[in-house]
Design an enzyme around this catalytic site. Structure first.
Site, PDB file in Angstrom:
ATOM      1  N   ASN A   1       6.174  -3.056   1.891  1.00 23.82           N
ATOM      2  CA  ASN A   1       5.665  -1.681   1.998  1.00 23.82           C
ATOM      3  C   ASN A   1       5.762  -0.897   0.692  1.00 23.82           C
ATOM      4  O   ASN A   1       5.035   0.077   0.510  1.00 23.82           O
ATOM      5  CB  ASN A   1       6.461  -0.986   3.120  1.00 23.82           C
ATOM      6  CG  ASN A   1       6.353   0.509   3.062  1.00 23.82           C
ATOM      7  OD1 ASN A   1       5.388   1.088   3.559  1.00 23.82           O
ATOM      8  ND2 ASN A   1       7.318   1.179   2.426  1.00 23.82           N
TER       9      ASN A   1
ATOM     10  N   TYR B   1      -5.111   3.174  -8.157  1.00 22.17           N
ATOM     11  CA  TYR B   1      -4.366   3.090  -6.888  1.00 22.17           C
ATOM     12  C   TYR B   1      -5.257   2.556  -5.770  1.00 22.17           C
ATOM     13  O   TYR B   1      -4.873   1.620  -5.053  1.00 22.17           O
ATOM     14  CB  TYR B   1      -3.796   4.460  -6.494  1.00 22.17           C
ATOM     15  CG  TYR B   1      -3.191   4.413  -5.102  1.00 22.17           C
ATOM     16  CD1 TYR B   1      -1.982   3.769  -4.877  1.00 22.17           C
ATOM     17  CD2 TYR B   1      -3.868   4.962  -4.001  1.00 22.17           C
ATOM     18  CE1 TYR B   1      -1.444   3.680  -3.596  1.00 22.17           C
ATOM     19  CE2 TYR B   1      -3.337   4.884  -2.719  1.00 22.17           C
ATOM     20  CZ  TYR B   1      -2.129   4.244  -2.523  1.00 22.17           C
ATOM     21  OH  TYR B   1      -1.607   4.140  -1.255  1.00 22.17           O
TER      22      TYR B   1
ATOM     23  N   LYS C   1      -5.022  -0.951  -3.351  1.00 24.57           N
ATOM     24  CA  LYS C   1      -4.995  -1.021  -1.887  1.00 24.57           C
ATOM     25  C   LYS C   1      -6.173  -1.833  -1.351  1.00 24.57           C
ATOM     26  O   LYS C   1      -6.053  -2.481  -0.306  1.00 24.57           O
ATOM     27  CB  LYS C   1      -4.950   0.385  -1.293  1.00 24.57           C
ATOM     28  CG  LYS C   1      -3.605   1.063  -1.541  1.00 24.57           C
ATOM     29  CD  LYS C   1      -2.449   0.329  -0.846  1.00 24.57           C
ATOM     30  CE  LYS C   1      -1.104   0.635  -1.394  1.00 24.57           C
ATOM     31  NZ  LYS C   1       0.029   0.045  -0.648  1.00 24.57           N
TER      32      LYS C   1
END
Ligand code: NAP
Length: 262
Positions: free
Chosen positions: A87, A152, A156
């Protein structure tokens, strides 16, 4: 508490936010914990998890580095890992050309390199044992070109895609792979990413308690992916049929520095 008593879960990025709540879900379900984060706050978090009646070990390590991931893996001391909740992650706001490249690199190394290096080490052991659960925290940001979050959102997109691919590679192995895809969630993420002055930074966000619960349940059920929250489900469904240029323009409105005041 369920039959997971005595099993071991690794949770990365467990000091705050979604990871902190994921670790609590694991502890409430009986898992012993090996938790990791980069800052000393992980020790206080470990103390909180211990109060839920499970054994907890905390490792302070920079999971952007192979040394940090090795230190975390070594801390298992050969004990079987039943669940890996990968995570740990960071955002980075602002225009790409104005960002410090060492910061760009650090989010890529945290969100991608360290994450999949750990997944490979733990995943090999799980495959050899013929059982295990892996949960990645991806994001609905992976569906959207992230104007003013370019690197970023790219990380993802990688995690979302990687998770499905690994899941398929392991489909007959007894190891399940799940991707939790949250939308904007009320954690330290936006402050750390220097995005407090953006529209998304100031928007109403999801509760990390709810997000973690959805992710934990999906992992335990062996689901492929879960988008937390109905608004995010709608947003990700719309993203699938919206041209990328339009998505990038929409993202600009939410993430441009100073957009909170517009
Ligand atoms: P957060 O409160 O900032 O938590 C991030 C966690 O990751 C912290 O425990 C942090 O620990 C750890 N971490 C970051 N870089 C690390 C590194 N290099 N090595 C070790 N630990 C590291 O933010 P969050 O929102 O809960 O983020 C958790 C995950 O959810 C991330 O992968 C993020 O991309 C994803 N996500 C967040 C949102 C959102 O809106 N919040 C939406 C979608 C997805 P330290 O402080 O010790 O570094």
């Amino acid at each position: 508490m369920t039959s997971n008593k005595g099993k071991l879960a690794i949770v990365t990025g467990a000091s705050t936010g979604i990871g902190y709540e994921l670790a609590k879900c694991c502890a409430r379900d009986g898992f012993d914990l090996l938790v990791a984060a980069d800052e000393p706050e992980i020790q206080q978090a470990a103390h909180d998890f211990q109060s839920l009646g499970v054994n907890v070990e905390a490792i302070q390590a920079d999971l952007a580095t192979t040394e940090g991931v090795d230190a975390l893996y070594t801390a298992t001391r050969g004990r079987a890992v039943d669940a890996l909740l990968a995570n740990a992650g960071r955002g980075l706001g602002g225009a790409f050309l104005d960002q410090d490249f060492s910061e760009v690199r650090h989010i890529i190394d945290t969100n991608i390199t360290g994450t999949i290096y750990l997944a490979q080490k733990v995943g090999r052991d799980m495959r050899a044992r013929g059982q295990g659960r892996i949960l990645f925290t991806g994001s609905i940001a992976g569906f959207i070109p992230g104007t003013f979050n370019a690197a970023y959102n790219g990380t993802k997109a990688f995690v979302d895609s990687f998770s499905f691919a690994l899941r398929n590679e392991l489909k007959d192995s007894g190891v399940t792979v799940t991707c939790l895809m949250p939308g904007a969630t009320e954690t330290e993420f936006f402050e750390r990413a220097d995005m407090v002055d953006t529209k998304v930074g100031q928007s109403r966000k999801d509760d990390p308690v709810d997000v973690a619960k959805v992710g934990f349940e999906a992992m335990m059920n062996g689901e492929g992916d879960v988008v937390s929250g109905w608004k995010n489900k709608l947003q990700s469904a719309a993203a699938a049929v919206t041209p990328s240029g339009m998505l990038a323009e929409q993202h600009r409105k939410m993430a441009e520095p100073g957009s909170a005041k517009k």
